[in-house]
Design a protein around this motif. Structure first.
Motif, mmCIF file in Angstrom:
data_model
loop_
_atom_site.group_PDB
_atom_site.id
_atom_site.type_symbol
_atom_site.label_atom_id
_atom_site.label_comp_id
_atom_site.label_asym_id
_atom_site.label_seq_id
_atom_site.Cartn_x
_atom_site.Cartn_y
_atom_site.Cartn_z
ATOM 1 N N THR A 1 38.317 52.022 34.330
ATOM 2 C CA THR A 1 38.517 52.845 35.779
ATOM 3 C C THR A 1 39.631 53.956 35.470
ATOM 4 O O THR A 1 39.694 54.620 34.430
ATOM 5 N N ASP A 2 39.611 54.301 36.965
ATOM 6 C CA ASP A 2 40.915 55.398 37.225
ATOM 7 C C ASP A 2 42.047 54.835 37.423
ATOM 8 O O ASP A 2 43.207 55.555 37.909
ATOM 9 N N HIS A 3 42.305 53.555 37.618
ATOM 10 C CA HIS A 3 43.111 52.798 37.290
ATOM 11 C C HIS A 3 44.483 52.019 36.348
ATOM 12 O O HIS A 3 43.657 51.174 35.982
ATOM 13 N N THR A 4 45.074 52.969 35.375
ATOM 14 C CA THR A 4 45.336 52.911 34.600
ATOM 15 C C THR A 4 46.155 51.457 34.285
ATOM 16 O O THR A 4 45.323 50.796 33.309
ATOM 17 N N PRO A 5 46.885 50.837 35.014
ATOM 18 C CA PRO A 5 47.445 49.141 34.708
ATOM 19 C C PRO A 5 45.995 48.128 34.902
ATOM 20 O O PRO A 5 46.371 47.386 33.619
ATOM 21 N N LEU A 6 44.742 48.160 34.977
ATOM 22 C CA LEU A 6 44.020 47.884 35.300
ATOM 23 C C LEU A 6 43.622 47.643 33.903
ATOM 24 O O LEU A 6 43.253 46.548 33.454
ATOM 25 N N ASN A 7 43.026 49.020 33.427
ATOM 26 C CA ASN A 7 42.526 49.157 32.272
ATOM 27 C C ASN A 7 43.350 48.527 31.335
ATOM 28 O O ASN A 7 42.537 48.342 30.275
ATOM 29 N N ARG A 8 44.307 49.165 31.041
ATOM 30 C CA ARG A 8 45.728 48.118 30.168
ATOM 31 C C ARG A 8 45.198 46.583 30.250
ATOM 32 O O ARG A 8 45.029 45.549 29.784
ATOM 33 N N GLU B 1 45.664 43.010 43.477
ATOM 34 C CA GLU B 1 46.899 44.125 43.893
ATOM 35 C C GLU B 1 48.563 43.648 42.923
ATOM 36 O O GLU B 1 49.004 43.871 42.527
ATOM 37 N N GLY B 2 48.975 42.400 43.783
ATOM 38 C CA GLY B 2 49.795 41.512 43.485
ATOM 39 C C GLY B 2 50.203 41.089 41.577
ATOM 40 O O GLY B 2 50.734 41.352 41.559
ATOM 41 N N LEU B 3 48.977 40.589 41.537
ATOM 42 C CA LEU B 3 48.657 40.262 40.058
ATOM 43 C C LEU B 3 48.888 41.497 38.599
ATOM 44 O O LEU B 3 49.374 40.449 37.982
ATOM 45 N N ILE B 4 48.072 42.709 39.771
ATOM 46 C CA ILE B 4 48.079 43.701 38.811
ATOM 47 C C ILE B 4 49.658 44.161 38.535
ATOM 48 O O ILE B 4 49.714 44.410 37.653
ATOM 49 N N GLU B 5 50.451 44.621 39.933
ATOM 50 C CA GLU B 5 51.781 44.711 39.618
ATOM 51 C C GLU B 5 52.476 43.584 38.757
ATOM 52 O O GLU B 5 53.559 44.042 37.944
ATOM 53 N N ALA B 6 52.462 42.464 38.899
ATOM 54 C CA ALA B 6 52.640 40.674 37.676
ATOM 55 C C ALA B 6 52.800 41.543 36.469
ATOM 56 O O ALA B 6 54.607 41.238 35.818
ATOM 57 N N SER B 7 51.741 41.863 36.097
ATOM 58 C CA SER B 7 51.561 41.532 34.959
ATOM 59 C C SER B 7 52.315 43.499 33.379
ATOM 60 O O SER B 7 52.494 42.733 32.544
ATOM 61 N N PHE C 1 37.146 48.569 46.403
ATOM 62 C CA PHE C 1 37.977 48.600 45.253
ATOM 63 C C PHE C 1 39.703 48.368 46.360
ATOM 64 O O PHE C 1 39.525 48.848 47.269
ATOM 65 N N VAL C 2 40.381 48.331 45.285
ATOM 66 C CA VAL C 2 41.744 48.248 45.735
ATOM 67 C C VAL C 2 42.808 49.735 45.786
ATOM 68 O O VAL C 2 42.493 50.398 45.538
ATOM 69 N N ASN C 3 43.554 49.755 46.299
ATOM 70 C CA ASN C 3 43.779 50.861 46.277
ATOM 71 C C ASN C 3 44.667 51.060 44.865
ATOM 72 O O ASN C 3 44.737 51.442 44.251
ATOM 73 N N GLY C 4 44.701 52.913 44.617
ATOM 74 C CA GLY C 4 44.814 53.421 43.510
ATOM 75 C C GLY C 4 43.488 53.346 42.757
ATOM 76 O O GLY C 4 43.356 54.465 41.715
ATOM 77 N N LEU C 5 42.321 52.779 43.386
ATOM 78 C CA LEU C 5 41.144 52.480 41.931
ATOM 79 C C LEU C 5 39.982 53.793 42.992
ATOM 80 O O LEU C 5 39.488 53.144 43.912
ATOM 81 N N ASN C 6 39.234 54.640 42.451
ATOM 82 C CA ASN C 6 38.093 55.653 43.074
ATOM 83 C C ASN C 6 37.002 55.432 42.399
ATOM 84 O O ASN C 6 35.816 55.529 42.672
ATOM 85 N N GLU C 7 37.420 54.965 40.861
ATOM 86 C CA GLU C 7 35.549 55.097 40.059
ATOM 87 C C GLU C 7 36.349 54.178 39.429
ATOM 88 O O GLU C 7 37.069 54.289 38.645
ATOM 89 N N MET C 8 34.392 53.836 39.096
ATOM 90 C CA MET C 8 34.513 51.880 38.155
ATOM 91 C C MET C 8 33.606 52.411 37.613
ATOM 92 O O MET C 8 32.411 52.296 37.579
ATOM 93 N N SER C 9 33.282 52.671 36.080
ATOM 94 C CA SER C 9 32.511 52.769 35.204
ATOM 95 C C SER C 9 32.052 51.150 34.428
ATOM 96 O O SER C 9 32.883 50.670 33.470
ATOM 97 N N VAL C 10 31.298 50.571 34.390
ATOM 98 C CA VAL C 10 30.682 49.823 33.918
ATOM 99 C C VAL C 10 29.456 49.808 32.963
ATOM 100 O O VAL C 10 28.773 50.373 33.102
#
Length: 704
Positions: free
Chosen positions: A238-245, A581-587, A651-660
């Motif tokens: 995705t274009d959302h780096t914290p989610l990718n990690r 979004e809350g869980l991503i922030e927590a991680s 999609f959550v805020n800050g995510l605009n593209e997801m490749s599967v």
């Protein structure tokens, strides 16, 4: 995380950050296999003095590197070692149930220097239940330690008539000598010269024999298994780096937690204390990862089918058709001093078995596995009807029979987890809200597979039972005064009215009446339930609420993931994205951005998430949680008779593209990219061998 953990297959290592296992450590550090501690001490010293920790890396799940140096050493006014003159690196990994450790020493002293490194070992062969302080009992006898030219051998004669041993082997060319249980390695180094030694630790059970490979070959084999895992798993970028990690971390942790006891790969529950086959935990983790690695679901189902209950045994809470809770392999279990061989005290594993099978077939269209496991399916359904519904009222209840079993037998299995609003603990038999949802979902799912295989009469019966359960559930569990469902019904069928996360699981089942869905969704993300980092297990302000508790106010990522699947299923996208979004922030506050088993339920106004002191990490269903974010945000819920796959992305805020890439579906694979443009979503399908059309739902817009 104040410890370092490594695992591969059945063996795992738990040390402090310096890489040591100090004797009598309160957290039970050690090297474990089959619920037995094969090393209770492993300490590295330099000239018999403790080393100084510089850096401790545990980001990798299959290897770790620890950097240390020496303290200042003088004797009779003469300098033995100038402070920080020797750099020591400990590099270790586990491959094929053997621990390898290479100790590399580099000198920064300006002239040649001599010193020694010492490795001290001990093996107490303690049972996991004894290490954790849960049980005491009759145990075996430790043998005298043997010292040979290139190895130490610790032995143990178990009370279960099983001999266990630990062999510590070093290279005979190093000039090492062993005295007692300490190996001394002499070093002589010039300025910037580097030398290393490698030690192998081999735990053996019974008549087991093992020829450990050379270190370089063993490490290469280990790397290849991870490369193979990465090649076969669905990729999400995705274009959302914290989610990718977070996705990357979860995927690697899950590989480390995968095991095979002879029926295919599955996930053990978590480390350090639950590195064994589980029912509920292993199945939920397999369900989370189903779109990414379906072979895990197949291995999990076959493993649990093998151990399915066959008889009535109160000691183990076993009943015919029941799916186990967990199995243990240690001395106390083998001598029947604890009932975990396996133990069946779980109310939800049996319907979850049916749900996982249904979901696997929906994704794979592999009806052959359903046919293979049809006897197990029949037995599980009979257990639900005959034993699960103890009083014939249509609800599934639990009650502990075993004297050393578990009192509360849902996923919240603490003794204080089912509590009335007045603070009194509910008494069993107890009917849990989420379990009714699992049973409802299982009946509908298996009915779908029966219809597909031509068993119409069986399908009709299950559908009728499901419809009856839905009506009864919404009448008996709904609390009009608070606009939410009770966590349970107690022994008198009175509502246990405490507001908890449990009813949120019923969203995924479809058990909640449509006119109540919005109230439930909003309650789950209200300030009382949502901490800012995740949905709490219990609402703030309830009599039993405690943000530091295990089950009464903490936040469990897997609990959130089951609720998220339900939120996506009923199109509660706004609420789902709040939770994601809350869980991503927590991680981002946890070491290596890894979601732990649980964390405390303090609100975001208190600052960063507060760790739970003894949370397992990595934990399979916590590692699998980010994968449910993807499925929820895509709105991906296939059925067995799907002729096409229609996504409903949000999609959550800050995510605009997801490749599967390489999503396994219907016996093929599909790769696509979903792009958010303005208030709409578009899809670009790059590869599709599924035979199904994949498209975006025409009403998919941005949900505010």
């Amino acid at each position: 995380m104040d410890y370092r953990v490594l695992k591969d297959n059945e063996l795992f290592l738990l040390t402090n950050k310096s890489g040591d296992i100090p004797l009598d450590h309160p957290y039970g550090l050690g090297l474990y296999k089959q619920d037995t501690r094969f090393l209770s001490e492993m300490s590295l010293t330099i000239n018999r003095e403790p080393l100084i920790l510089l850096k401790s890396e545990a980001g990798g799940t299959y290897e770790s590197s620890i950097l240390l140096t020496n303290p200042h050493m003088e004797k009779d006014g003469e300098i033995e070692l100038w402070r920080e003159s020797i750099e020591i690196e400990r590099f270790r990994y586990i491959s094929d149930d053997v621990l390898y450790e290479t100790i590399r020493a580099k000198s920064y002293y300006p002239t040649p220097i001599r010193f020694s490194l010492e490795l001290s070992f001990e093996a107490d062969f303690a049972d996991m239940f004894i290490v954790r302080g849960f049980q005491h009992g009759e145990v075996g006898t430790k043998q005298e330690t043997k010292v040979e030219d290139d190895r130490l051998i610790f032995g143990y004669d178990g009370s279960d008539q099983i001999n266990r041993s630990t062999e510590v082997i070093w290279e005979s060319t190093t000039g090492a000598k062993a005295e007692g249980s300490t190996i001394t390695f002499p070093f002589e180094l010039a300025h910037e010269e580097v030398k290393e030694v490698t030690v192998r630790v081999v735990p053996l059970v019974g008549e087991e024999k093992k020829d450990s490979l050379p270190a370089s070959e063993a490490f290469q084999n280990l790397k290849e298994t991870y490369e193979e895992w990465n090649e076969n798993v669905t990729k999400v970028i995705t274009d959302h780096t914290p989610l990718n990690r977070l996705i990357e971390r979860g995927g690697q942790d899950l590989r480390a937690l995968s095991t095979d006891v002879g029926f295919g790969p599955f996930f053990v529950a978590g480390l350090p204390w639950f590195g064994v086959p589980f029912g509920r935990d292993s199945m939920i983790a397999a369900l989370q990862t189903l779109p990414f690695q379906p072979e895990i679901a197949k291995g999990t189902l076959r493993t649990l089918a093998h151990y399915q209950g066959t008889k009535k045994d109160e000691w183990r809470d076993e009943e015919p058709g029941k799916i186990m809770h967990e199995i243990r392999y240690g001395e106390l279990a083998n001598t029947n001093q604890v009932p975990f061989t396996p133990y069946y005290g779980t109310i939800d594993a049996t319907p979850l078995f049916l749900i996982l099978l249904t979901e696997y077939v929906r994704w794979s269209k592999d009806l052959d596995l359903f046919k293979e496991l049809s006897p197990n399916v029949e037995s599980a359904i009979e257990w639900i009807d005959q034993y699960g519904d103890r009083d014939g009222d249509g609800f599934i209840e639990y009650h502990q029979e075993s004297s050393k079993g578990i009192a509360n037998q849902g996923w919240k299995d603490s003794a204080d987890s089912i509590v009335h609003r007045n603070g009194e603990y509910a008494k069993s038999p107890i009917a849990l809200a989420e379990v009714q949802g699992y049973v409802y979902q299982a009946r509908l799912g298996i009915a779908e597979l029966y219809e597909a295989s031509g068993s119409t009469e069986k399908a009709e019966k299950l559908n009728a039972q499901a419809a009856d359960l839905k009506k009864k559930f919404n009448e008996a569990f709904w609390m009009d005064d608070v606009g939410f469902y009770a966590i349970a019904l107690d022994e008198h069928k009175k509502q246990v009215g405490t507001i908890t996360s449990n009813p949120g699981h019923a969203l995924y089942a479809g058990l909640i009446d449509e006119d109540k869905e919005e109230q439930v969704l909003d309650s789950l993300v209200s300030s009382k339930m949502f901490s800012g980092y995740g949905i709490r297990t219990m609402a703030e302000g309830e009599a039993g609420y405690n943000p530091m508790s295990y089950h009464d106010g903490s936040v469990w990522p897997h609990d959130n993931s089951m609720i998220l699947l339900g939120m996506g299923y009923v199109q509660g996208n706004k609420q789902a994205n709040i939770v994601i979004e809350g869980l991503i922030e927590a991680s981002r506050s946890f070491e290596y951005e890894r979601l732990p088993e649980l964390f405390c339920g303090y609100g975001r106004e208190e600052g960063k998430p507060v760790p739970y002191p003894v949370a397992c990490s990595p934990q399979a269903w916590a590692a699998g949680t980010p994968l449910t974010f993807i499925r929820t945000m895509l709105g991906l819920y296939p059925t067995y008779d799907s002729k096409e796959i229609t996504l409903s992305p949000s999609f959550v805020n800050g995510l605009n593209e997801m490749s599967v890439q390489g999503l396994p579906l219907a016996g093929g694979r599909v790769s696509f990219t979903v792009i958010r443009k303005g208030d709409q979503y578009e899809i670009d399908v790059a590869e599709n061998s599924t035979g199904l059309n994949v498209s975006i739902h025409s009403d998919s817009k941005i949900h505010v």
